[in-house]
Design a protein around this motif. Structure first.
Motif, PDB file in Angstrom:
ATOM      1  N   ILE A 209      18.644   9.728   5.362  1.00  0.00           N
ATOM      2  CA  ILE A 209      18.239   8.474   6.144  1.00  0.00           C
ATOM      3  C   ILE A 209      16.435   8.417   6.080  1.00  0.00           C
ATOM      4  CG2 ILE A 209      18.292   9.443   8.255  1.00  0.00           C
ATOM      5  CD1 ILE A 209      18.995   6.798   9.664  1.00  0.00           C
ATOM      6  N   GLY A 210      15.689   7.283   5.924  1.00  0.00           N
ATOM      7  CA  GLY A 210      14.490   7.304   6.206  1.00  0.00           C
ATOM      8  C   GLY A 210      14.431   6.401   7.526  1.00  0.00           C
ATOM      9  N   VAL A 211      13.598   6.894   8.272  1.00  0.00           N
ATOM     10  CA  VAL A 211      13.473   6.427   9.631  1.00  0.00           C
ATOM     11  C   VAL A 211      11.931   6.400  10.131  1.00  0.00           C
ATOM     12  CG1 VAL A 211      13.602   6.858  12.539  1.00  0.00           C
ATOM     13  CG2 VAL A 211      15.504   7.733  10.678  1.00  0.00           C
ATOM     14  N   ARG A 212      11.642   5.000  10.065  1.00  0.00           N
ATOM     15  CA  ARG A 212      10.220   4.778  10.517  1.00  0.00           C
ATOM     16  C   ARG A 212       9.955   3.714  11.867  1.00  0.00           C
ATOM     17  NH1 ARG A 212       6.153   7.380   7.865  1.00  0.00           N
ATOM     18  NH2 ARG A 212       5.272   6.800  10.085  1.00  0.00           N
ATOM     19  N   CYS A 213       9.350   3.865  12.663  1.00  0.00           N
ATOM     20  CA  CYS A 213       9.114   3.274  14.002  1.00  0.00           C
ATOM     21  C   CYS A 213       7.509   3.108  13.867  1.00  0.00           C
ATOM     22  CB  CYS A 213       9.510   3.905  15.269  1.00  0.00           C
ATOM     23  SG  CYS A 213      11.069   4.188  15.158  1.00  0.00           S
ATOM     24  N   VAL A 214       6.906   1.864  13.828  1.00  0.00           N
ATOM     25  CA  VAL A 214       5.590   1.416  13.763  1.00  0.00           C
ATOM     26  C   VAL A 214       5.054   0.472  14.904  1.00  0.00           C
ATOM     27  CG1 VAL A 214       3.536   0.784  12.487  1.00  0.00           C
ATOM     28  CG2 VAL A 214       5.427   2.023  11.317  1.00  0.00           C
ATOM     29  N   LYS A 215       4.187   0.583  15.613  1.00  0.00           N
ATOM     30  CA  LYS A 215       3.635  -0.140  16.695  1.00  0.00           C
ATOM     31  C   LYS A 215       2.791  -1.074  16.080  1.00  0.00           C
ATOM     32  CE  LYS A 215       3.312   2.219  20.939  1.00  0.00           C
ATOM     33  NZ  LYS A 215       2.511   2.801  21.978  1.00  0.00           N
ATOM     34  N   ASN A 216       2.805  -2.388  16.580  1.00  0.00           N
ATOM     35  CA  ASN A 216       2.208  -3.502  16.036  1.00  0.00           C
ATOM     36  C   ASN A 216       0.751  -3.274  17.086  1.00  0.00           C
ATOM     37  OD1 ASN A 216       2.760  -4.810  18.534  1.00  0.00           O
ATOM     38  ND2 ASN A 216       3.571  -6.608  17.512  1.00  0.00           N
TER      39      ASN A 216
ATOM     40  N   ASP B 129       0.885  -1.251   0.043  1.00  0.00           N
ATOM     41  CA  ASP B 129      -0.253  -0.082  -0.029  1.00  0.00           C
ATOM     42  C   ASP B 129       0.935   1.296  -0.132  1.00  0.00           C
ATOM     43  OD1 ASP B 129      -1.752   2.142   0.369  1.00  0.00           O
ATOM     44  OD2 ASP B 129      -2.399   1.339   2.345  1.00  0.00           O
ATOM     45  N   TYR B 130       0.869   2.093  -1.060  1.00  0.00           N
ATOM     46  CA  TYR B 130       1.602   3.184  -1.198  1.00  0.00           C
ATOM     47  C   TYR B 130       0.761   4.564  -0.651  1.00  0.00           C
ATOM     48  CZ  TYR B 130       5.268   0.506  -3.299  1.00  0.00           C
ATOM     49  OH  TYR B 130       6.272  -0.488  -3.580  1.00  0.00           O
ATOM     50  N   THR B 131       0.185   4.353   0.246  1.00  0.00           N
ATOM     51  CA  THR B 131      -0.500   5.282   0.719  1.00  0.00           C
ATOM     52  C   THR B 131       0.247   6.315   1.284  1.00  0.00           C
ATOM     53  OG1 THR B 131      -2.357   4.031   1.354  1.00  0.00           O
ATOM     54  CG2 THR B 131      -2.149   6.209   2.414  1.00  0.00           C
ATOM     55  N   PRO B 132       0.496   7.702   0.942  1.00  0.00           N
ATOM     56  CA  PRO B 132       1.557   8.525   1.529  1.00  0.00           C
ATOM     57  C   PRO B 132       1.372   8.496   2.876  1.00  0.00           C
ATOM     58  CG  PRO B 132       0.123   9.753  -0.151  1.00  0.00           C
ATOM     59  CD  PRO B 132      -0.576   8.247   0.354  1.00  0.00           C
ATOM     60  N   VAL B 133       2.610   8.804   3.620  1.00  0.00           N
ATOM     61  CA  VAL B 133       2.720   8.926   5.039  1.00  0.00           C
ATOM     62  C   VAL B 133       2.972  10.435   5.403  1.00  0.00           C
ATOM     63  CG1 VAL B 133       3.597   6.688   5.108  1.00  0.00           C
ATOM     64  CG2 VAL B 133       5.218   8.596   5.078  1.00  0.00           C
ATOM     65  N   GLU B 134       2.690  10.778   6.569  1.00  0.00           N
ATOM     66  CA  GLU B 134       2.925  12.099   7.037  1.00  0.00           C
ATOM     67  C   GLU B 134       4.338  12.336   6.631  1.00  0.00           C
ATOM     68  OE1 GLU B 134       3.521   9.563  10.359  1.00  0.00           O
ATOM     69  OE2 GLU B 134       2.152   9.509   9.202  1.00  0.00           O
ATOM     70  N   SER B 135       4.577  13.797   6.455  1.00  0.00           N
ATOM     71  CA  SER B 135       5.861  14.146   6.384  1.00  0.00           C
ATOM     72  C   SER B 135       6.773  14.553   7.634  1.00  0.00           C
ATOM     73  CB  SER B 135       6.006  15.286   5.437  1.00  0.00           C
ATOM     74  OG  SER B 135       5.229  16.352   5.786  1.00  0.00           O
ATOM     75  N   VAL B 136       5.936  14.322   8.550  1.00  0.00           N
ATOM     76  CA  VAL B 136       6.526  14.930   9.786  1.00  0.00           C
ATOM     77  C   VAL B 136       6.847  13.890  10.664  1.00  0.00           C
ATOM     78  CG1 VAL B 136       6.160  16.192  12.062  1.00  0.00           C
ATOM     79  CG2 VAL B 136       5.281  17.077   9.983  1.00  0.00           C
ATOM     80  N   LEU B 137       8.113  13.744  11.336  1.00  0.00           N
ATOM     81  CA  LEU B 137       8.501  12.391  11.983  1.00  0.00           C
ATOM     82  C   LEU B 137       7.799  12.545  13.394  1.00  0.00           C
ATOM     83  CD1 LEU B 137      11.091  12.985  10.076  1.00  0.00           C
ATOM     84  CD2 LEU B 137      12.425  11.807  11.803  1.00  0.00           C
ATOM     85  N   THR B 138       7.516  11.174  13.632  1.00  0.00           N
ATOM     86  CA  THR B 138       7.001  11.264  14.937  1.00  0.00           C
ATOM     87  C   THR B 138       7.938  11.567  16.249  1.00  0.00           C
ATOM     88  OG1 THR B 138       7.558   8.809  15.419  1.00  0.00           O
ATOM     89  CG2 THR B 138       5.464   9.386  14.424  1.00  0.00           C
ATOM     90  N   ILE B 139       7.707  11.631  17.352  1.00  0.00           N
ATOM     91  CA  ILE B 139       8.568  11.927  18.316  1.00  0.00           C
ATOM     92  C   ILE B 139       9.605  10.881  18.548  1.00  0.00           C
ATOM     93  CG2 ILE B 139       8.932  12.378  20.751  1.00  0.00           C
ATOM     94  CD1 ILE B 139       6.159  14.164  20.847  1.00  0.00           C
TER      95      ILE B 139
ATOM     96  N   GLU C 154      10.641   8.709  16.299  1.00  0.00           N
ATOM     97  CA  GLU C 154      11.350   8.675  15.132  1.00  0.00           C
ATOM     98  C   GLU C 154      12.224  10.122  15.386  1.00  0.00           C
ATOM     99  OE1 GLU C 154       8.204   6.695  11.949  1.00  0.00           O
ATOM    100  OE2 GLU C 154       8.418   8.905  12.074  1.00  0.00           O
ATOM    101  N   GLN C 155      11.912  11.209  15.563  1.00  0.00           N
ATOM    102  CA  GLN C 155      12.908  12.217  15.701  1.00  0.00           C
ATOM    103  C   GLN C 155      14.068  12.058  16.652  1.00  0.00           C
ATOM    104  OE1 GLN C 155      10.710  15.823  17.214  1.00  0.00           O
ATOM    105  NE2 GLN C 155       9.068  15.628  15.481  1.00  0.00           N
ATOM    106  N   GLU C 156      13.592  11.329  17.786  1.00  0.00           N
ATOM    107  CA  GLU C 156      14.576  10.898  18.633  1.00  0.00           C
ATOM    108  C   GLU C 156      15.698   9.940  18.350  1.00  0.00           C
ATOM    109  OE1 GLU C 156      16.356  10.641  22.687  1.00  0.00           O
ATOM    110  OE2 GLU C 156      15.246  12.211  21.444  1.00  0.00           O
ATOM    111  N   LEU C 157      15.108   8.806  17.515  1.00  0.00           N
ATOM    112  CA  LEU C 157      16.050   8.005  16.611  1.00  0.00           C
ATOM    113  C   LEU C 157      16.952   8.635  15.563  1.00  0.00           C
ATOM    114  CD1 LEU C 157      17.112   5.146  16.387  1.00  0.00           C
ATOM    115  CD2 LEU C 157      15.184   4.650  15.183  1.00  0.00           C
ATOM    116  N   PHE C 158      16.417   9.477  14.898  1.00  0.00           N
ATOM    117  CA  PHE C 158      16.865  10.329  14.012  1.00  0.00           C
ATOM    118  C   PHE C 158      18.117  10.992  14.659  1.00  0.00           C
ATOM    119  CE2 PHE C 158      17.409  14.524  11.581  1.00  0.00           C
ATOM    120  CZ  PHE C 158      17.882  13.836  10.296  1.00  0.00           C
ATOM    121  N   ARG C 159      17.834  11.984  15.785  1.00  0.00           N
ATOM    122  CA  ARG C 159      18.811  12.353  16.226  1.00  0.00           C
ATOM    123  C   ARG C 159      19.727  11.689  17.092  1.00  0.00           C
ATOM    124  NH1 ARG C 159      20.101  13.514  21.623  1.00  0.00           N
ATOM    125  NH2 ARG C 159      18.406  12.315  22.323  1.00  0.00           N
ATOM    126  N   LEU C 160      19.656  10.317  17.664  1.00  0.00           N
ATOM    127  CA  LEU C 160      20.669   9.625  18.177  1.00  0.00           C
ATOM    128  C   LEU C 160      21.608   8.994  17.397  1.00  0.00           C
ATOM    129  CD1 LEU C 160      18.328   7.897  20.638  1.00  0.00           C
ATOM    130  CD2 LEU C 160      20.151   9.284  21.459  1.00  0.00           C
TER     131      LEU C 160
END
Length: 170
Positions: free
Chosen positions: A143-150, A32-42, A44-50
């Protein structure tokens, strides 16, 4: 030359796979190529920063976020959640999309189960499975960072590291 070989492997591999007599169209999951929001979640922002803090501590360049890589990482997180296991399945599809967008090289880290961005980052750095080497890739620029909860509340994570334009020394 390396890119031409990679593309040839992807094309011939696809031709072989889809040309098999036992191939059934339901063998392939539709993404499913539904566009994702362009804003990183908190998270994801933290992982990107780290990740960037770690790279700076290793005298490496800071990575910029890449929307295509983020979208592909999101799709793969969802796929892993559906499969209920981490994997690099369909890696060739993700890298092909990035190469078509100008990437010179791509690296991928996948993770599961950590409840914090720090946990994921530390896990990648201390991993004995090549994750640290991916994080320390000298040629990566984005980098592309994504964190998704199951549904059970556990996180799946994908980091797609991309080199847009720095020639590799091979």
């Amino acid at each position: 030359m390396v890119i031409a070989v990679i593309i040839a492997v992807i094309v011939f591999g696809s031709l072989w796979y889809f040309g098999r007599k036992d191939y059934k169209s339901n063998d392939v999951k539709i993404i499913d190529y539904t566009p994702v929001e362009s804003v990183l979640t908190i998270f994801e922002q933290e992982l990107f920063r780290l990740v960037n803090e770690y790279r700076v501590s290793e005298n490496l360049n800071v990575l910029k976020t890449d929307e295509l890589a983020r979208s592909l990482a999101y799709d793969h997180c969802r796929y892993m959640i559906e499969q209920e296991c981490i994997s690099h399945d369909n890696y060739a599809i993700r890298t092909s999309a990035l190469f078509m967008n100008g990437a010179q090289s791509v690296g991928e880290n996948v993770g599961y189960g950590y409840s914090t961005a720090s946990g994921f980052c530390t896990g990648y750095i201390t991993s004995t499975h090549g994750h640290r080497e991916i994080l320390e890739g000298k040629s990566y620029t984005h980098i592309g960072v994504r964190c998704v909860k199951n549904p059970k509340g556990r996180y799946y994570n994908v980091l797609l590291l991309v080199n847009y334009g720095i020639k590799e020394n091979n």
